[in-house]
Scaffold this motif. Structure first.
Motif, PDB file in Angstrom:
ATOM      1  N   LEU A 119      35.597 -17.003  -2.272  1.00 35.65           N
ATOM      2  CA  LEU A 119      35.284 -18.325  -1.810  1.00 35.65           C
ATOM      3  C   LEU A 119      35.272 -18.384  -0.545  1.00 35.65           C
ATOM      4  N   SER A 120      34.361 -19.047  -0.073  1.00 36.17           N
ATOM      5  CA  SER A 120      34.164 -19.026   1.500  1.00 36.17           C
ATOM      6  C   SER A 120      34.472 -20.613   1.995  1.00 36.17           C
ATOM      7  N   ILE A 121      35.548 -20.324   3.048  1.00 32.94           N
ATOM      8  CA  ILE A 121      35.983 -21.718   3.469  1.00 32.94           C
ATOM      9  C   ILE A 121      36.223 -21.723   5.008  1.00 32.94           C
ATOM     10  N   ARG A 122      35.541 -22.517   5.828  1.00 34.32           N
ATOM     11  CA  ARG A 122      35.803 -22.424   7.258  1.00 34.32           C
ATOM     12  C   ARG A 122      35.469 -20.906   7.986  1.00 34.32           C
ATOM     13  N   ASN A 123      34.407 -20.450   7.656  1.00 33.18           N
ATOM     14  CA  ASN A 123      33.969 -19.154   8.157  1.00 33.18           C
ATOM     15  C   ASN A 123      34.912 -18.095   7.835  1.00 33.18           C
ATOM     16  N   ARG A 124      35.745 -18.181   6.692  1.00 37.00           N
ATOM     17  CA  ARG A 124      36.776 -17.141   5.994  1.00 37.00           C
ATOM     18  C   ARG A 124      36.248 -17.008   4.761  1.00 37.00           C
ATOM     19  N   THR A 125      36.038 -15.619   4.404  1.00 34.92           N
ATOM     20  CA  THR A 125      35.982 -15.323   2.785  1.00 34.92           C
ATOM     21  C   THR A 125      37.114 -14.703   2.274  1.00 34.92           C
ATOM     22  N   LEU A 126      37.384 -15.212   1.048  1.00 33.80           N
ATOM     23  CA  LEU A 126      38.628 -14.851   0.263  1.00 33.80           C
ATOM     24  C   LEU A 126      38.107 -14.223  -0.977  1.00 33.80           C
ATOM     25  N   LYS A 127      38.366 -13.131  -1.437  1.00 32.19           N
ATOM     26  CA  LYS A 127      38.103 -12.354  -2.718  1.00 32.19           C
ATOM     27  C   LYS A 127      39.206 -12.887  -3.688  1.00 32.19           C
ATOM     28  N   THR A 128      38.763 -12.997  -4.705  1.00 35.08           N
ATOM     29  CA  THR A 128      39.963 -13.135  -5.918  1.00 35.08           C
ATOM     30  C   THR A 128      41.385 -12.364  -5.568  1.00 35.08           C
ATOM     31  N   ALA A 129      41.254 -11.092  -5.244  1.00 42.25           N
ATOM     32  CA  ALA A 129      42.226 -10.320  -5.016  1.00 42.25           C
ATOM     33  C   ALA A 129      42.941 -10.724  -3.908  1.00 42.25           C
ATOM     34  N   ASP A 130      42.601 -11.412  -2.972  1.00 41.37           N
ATOM     35  CA  ASP A 130      43.196 -11.843  -1.616  1.00 41.37           C
ATOM     36  C   ASP A 130      43.655 -13.302  -2.059  1.00 41.37           C
ATOM     37  N   ILE A 131      43.856 -14.046  -3.119  1.00 44.13           N
ATOM     38  CA  ILE A 131      44.202 -15.063  -3.171  1.00 44.13           C
ATOM     39  C   ILE A 131      45.437 -15.254  -4.432  1.00 44.13           C
ATOM     40  N   LYS A 132      46.462 -15.717  -3.970  1.00 47.93           N
ATOM     41  CA  LYS A 132      47.646 -15.703  -4.703  1.00 47.93           C
ATOM     42  C   LYS A 132      47.628 -16.781  -5.836  1.00 47.93           C
ATOM     43  N   GLU A 133      47.330 -18.054  -5.253  1.00 44.99           N
ATOM     44  CA  GLU A 133      47.424 -19.171  -6.355  1.00 44.99           C
ATOM     45  C   GLU A 133      46.418 -20.298  -5.562  1.00 44.99           C
ATOM     46  N   ILE A 134      46.116 -21.247  -6.183  1.00 49.57           N
ATOM     47  CA  ILE A 134      45.376 -22.534  -5.873  1.00 49.57           C
ATOM     48  C   ILE A 134      46.374 -23.473  -6.293  1.00 49.57           C
ATOM     49  N   ARG A 135      46.650 -24.538  -5.243  1.00 54.66           N
ATOM     50  CA  ARG A 135      47.654 -25.503  -5.606  1.00 54.66           C
ATOM     51  C   ARG A 135      46.714 -26.865  -5.501  1.00 54.66           C
ATOM     52  N   VAL A 136      47.209 -27.993  -6.456  1.00 60.88           N
ATOM     53  CA  VAL A 136      46.652 -29.219  -6.237  1.00 60.88           C
ATOM     54  C   VAL A 136      47.536 -30.146  -6.264  1.00 60.88           C
ATOM     55  N   GLN A 137      47.747 -30.750  -5.084  1.00 63.62           N
ATOM     56  CA  GLN A 137      48.947 -31.653  -5.133  1.00 63.62           C
ATOM     57  C   GLN A 137      48.254 -33.244  -5.124  1.00 63.62           C
ATOM     58  N   GLY A 138      48.903 -33.979  -6.061  1.00 62.63           N
ATOM     59  CA  GLY A 138      48.538 -35.534  -5.985  1.00 62.63           C
ATOM     60  C   GLY A 138      47.417 -35.672  -7.046  1.00 62.63           C
ATOM     61  N   TYR A 139      47.355 -36.886  -7.478  1.00 61.18           N
ATOM     62  CA  TYR A 139      46.279 -37.111  -8.466  1.00 61.18           C
ATOM     63  C   TYR A 139      45.138 -38.156  -7.654  1.00 61.18           C
ATOM     64  N   PHE A 140      45.412 -38.913  -6.914  1.00 55.94           N
ATOM     65  CA  PHE A 140      44.468 -39.691  -6.122  1.00 55.94           C
ATOM     66  C   PHE A 140      44.285 -39.193  -4.867  1.00 55.94           C
ATOM     67  N   LYS A 141      43.022 -38.803  -4.610  1.00 55.35           N
ATOM     68  CA  LYS A 141      42.761 -38.145  -3.472  1.00 55.35           C
ATOM     69  C   LYS A 141      43.654 -36.815  -3.281  1.00 55.35           C
ATOM     70  N   PRO A 142      43.471 -35.931  -4.427  1.00 58.86           N
ATOM     71  CA  PRO A 142      44.241 -34.735  -4.267  1.00 58.86           C
ATOM     72  C   PRO A 142      44.304 -33.856  -2.865  1.00 58.86           C
ATOM     73  N   LEU A 143      45.289 -33.157  -2.566  1.00 63.02           N
ATOM     74  CA  LEU A 143      45.146 -32.269  -1.430  1.00 63.02           C
ATOM     75  C   LEU A 143      45.219 -30.680  -2.224  1.00 63.02           C
TER      76      LEU A 143
END
Length: 127
Positions: free
Chosen positions: A51-75
């Protein structure tokens, strides 16, 4: 020469200093919030196993987890390996027009690459 200290005067100075410090802290928080609100949008690119986000590339091995907070306009928060608190530059929201499709695509990518996705959990972050 003897110096005498008036305890009432010292308490007044400490009280005034504390009030000034609190005011400075509040104003700096407001300024930081306004700066972040006025920042231009960025893109999240899904590229194979990274994943590339804000000029930073994260490989799958670098990602512990992805969290989704909320239902309407989730963070969305991406937690790197070895971190407990989500870095502020890895917390974002999708545009409302593309929100459902983007979250679905990100979830599918995470499932394919065996990255944990926790939905409706709180994202711990600074500020």
């Amino acid at each position: 020469m003897r110096f005498s200290f008036d305890t009432d005067n010292i308490l007044d100075v400490l009280f005034l200093g504390t009030r000034i410090l609190v005011i400075i802290l509040c104003l700096s928080t407001i300024v930081i919030t306004i700066i972040r609100m006025c920042a231009k949008p960025f893109t999240l690119k899904i590229q194979g196993d990274s994943l590339s986000i804000r000029n930073r590339t994260l490989k799958t091995a670098d990602i512990k987890e992805i969290r989704v907070q909320g239902y309407f306009k989730p963070l969305i928060g991406i937690i790197p390996v070895g971190k407990r608190i989500t870095p502020i530059n890895l917390v974002f929201r999708f545009f409302s027009e593309e929100e459902d499709r983007a979250i679905k695509e990100l979830t599918e990518w995470a499932n394919v690459h065996q990255v944990k996705v926790k939905k409706y959990t709180q994202i711990k972050r600074w500020v």
